[in-house]
Design a protein around this motif. Structure first.
Motif, short mmCIF file in Angstrom:
data_model
loop_
_atom_site.label_atom_id
_atom_site.label_comp_id
_atom_site.label_asym_id
_atom_site.label_seq_id
_atom_site.Cartn_x
_atom_site.Cartn_y
_atom_site.Cartn_z
N TRP A 264 0.83 -1.21 0.00
CA TRP A 264 0.00 0.00 0.00
C TRP A 264 0.87 1.26 0.00
CZ3 TRP A 264 -4.60 0.89 -1.55
CH2 TRP A 264 -5.64 -0.03 -1.38
N TRP A 337 -6.16 -5.30 5.73
CA TRP A 337 -5.63 -4.43 4.67
C TRP A 337 -6.07 -4.82 3.27
CZ3 TRP A 337 -3.90 0.18 5.77
CH2 TRP A 337 -3.50 0.44 7.08
N TYR A 353 -5.62 0.18 -6.42
CA TYR A 353 -5.41 -0.97 -5.55
C TYR A 353 -4.11 -1.67 -5.94
CZ TYR A 353 -10.23 -0.08 -4.36
OH TYR A 353 -11.39 0.53 -3.95
N PRO A 354 -3.35 -2.15 -4.95
CA PRO A 354 -2.09 -2.86 -5.25
C PRO A 354 -2.36 -4.07 -6.14
CG PRO A 354 -2.27 -2.38 -2.90
CD PRO A 354 -3.61 -2.07 -3.51
#
Length: 364
Positions: A264, A337, A353-354
């Motif tokens: 993140w 997370w 978003y990752p």
């Protein structure tokens, strides 16, 4: 071909612009829901499709044909209005049959369609009554019947279930989906009710002030809202959105430092402030230790769940839990997370978003 295309469409009333440069493709045969607060322009869009509202600028195509100047009666649409629009001097039977009679539908077919629609919406006992002898919910069902029997290629619905009781609304939603699956009209549905939007739509258009905020599947809109407006509009209770400070690898939430995972941090980049979002059902409550200590402000019992409110600085945070779970007055919050969202503090846009989480979502 039953597609609908808005190309840079504007709609103004005098100096007030209600729809500002709308570009929207509605593919043939899908269920599209226009969702947003009162005054966002969703009914105006529906009425432009039907021909009941003119277009100030831009072009509207239906089935590949430009229809800006085509009369409403020539567009081959069925529409259910919010205010019923029934003929008071006609029985329920005559109200439903009238459109088919004008269209010169075969009489046997008229009767078959009539009783098919009456059975679906549980109106058969009222067939010889007049609108004034029915409740508001019953009149709304008659209006819906009248639209269904036409079996037009375009079915337009303006909050058609708003006056029905909860049980009948649930049943009617299911029947509307079944009806669509039988003859597949291009189905455009206006509502401010997110439950209706999520359960009915193949795609949802979230509108605010005449501008599309997000066009996506119900799942994508819920899980990956494009901005703060969409995030807070979808979900009940709505998503918790709190502005936080980013300091190195930490998020500072109301003077509490919480470590952020590296995947993140990379996405947050050099931002020192972001808006942190998490849905109430994703907040993990723990009676022992966690990321942040909270004190319960009040509790709502919804039967199938309990909702808890906590003060976090000047903000209120909501969390939900199983109704049988024992929660102490002072509780700890843990952050999963893989369920959080970050929005840019200046633009309110989702920062994304990752790839790690995107890949996990794809593989589910």
């Amino acid at each position: 071909m039953k597609s609908i295309d808005f190309v840079n469409v504007h709609k103004s009333y005098g100096h007030v612009e209600v729809i500002n440069g709308l570009n929207l493709n509605i593919p043939s045969g899908i269920r599209l829901v226009l969702l947003g607060p009162s005054g966002c322009g969703k009914t105006t869009i529906l009425r432009m499709i039907s021909g009941l509202e003119s277009i100030t600028a831009g072009d509207l195509f239906m089935g590949g044909k430009k229809v800006n100047d085509v009369e409403p009666g020539d567009r081959n649409v069925s529409m259910v209005f919010q205010n019923y629009a029934l003929y008071p001097h006609m029985t329920i039977e005559d109200n439903i049959l009238f459109g088919m009679q004008v269209a010169k539908v075969d009489k046997k077919d008229q009767q078959e369609r009539l009783y098919w629609a009456l059975n679906i919406l549980e109106l058969t006992p009222y067939i010889k009554r007049y609108p004034k002898e029915l409740s508001g919910g019953q009149r709304q069902r008659v209006a819906l019947c009248r639209a269904l029997v036409k079996k037009a290629p375009y079915l337009l619905l303006d909050e058609p279930l708003s006056n029905l009781d909860a049980q009948l609304r649930t049943n009617a939603r299911a029947e509307l989906i079944k009806i669509h699956e039988v003859y597949s009209p291009t189905f455009v549905y206006v509502t401010h009710d997110q439950v209706e939007a999520m359960t009915i739509g193949h795609q949802i258009v979230v509108l605010n002030k005449g501008v599309i905020q997000q066009l996506d599947s119900p799942d994508a809109i819920y899980k990956m809202p494009k901005n703060v407006f969409v995030a807070k509009f979808i979900g009940s209770p709505s998503m918790n959105i709190i502005e936080v400070i980013i300091d190195g690898h930490d998020m500072i939430l109301d003077n509490t430092r919480i470590k952020i995972p590296p995947y993140w941090i990379e996405l947050v980049g050099n931002r020192t402030k972001v808006k942190f979002g998490i849905r109430p059902e994703h907040v993990v409550l723990n009676n022992s230790r966690g990321d942040k200590q909270l004190k319960i402000g009040y509790t709502e019992n919804h039967g199938n769940r309990k909702c808890y409110s906590f003060a976090v600085g000047k903000d209120q945070l909501m969390a939900t839990s199983d109704p049988d779970e024992t929660i102490s007055n002072v509780i700890y919050m843990n952050i999963p997370w893989d369920k959080v969202h970050f929005f840019d503090s200046d633009t309110d846009e989702n920062i994304g978003y990752p790839s790690k989480l995107k890949n996990e979502e794809t593989n589910e």
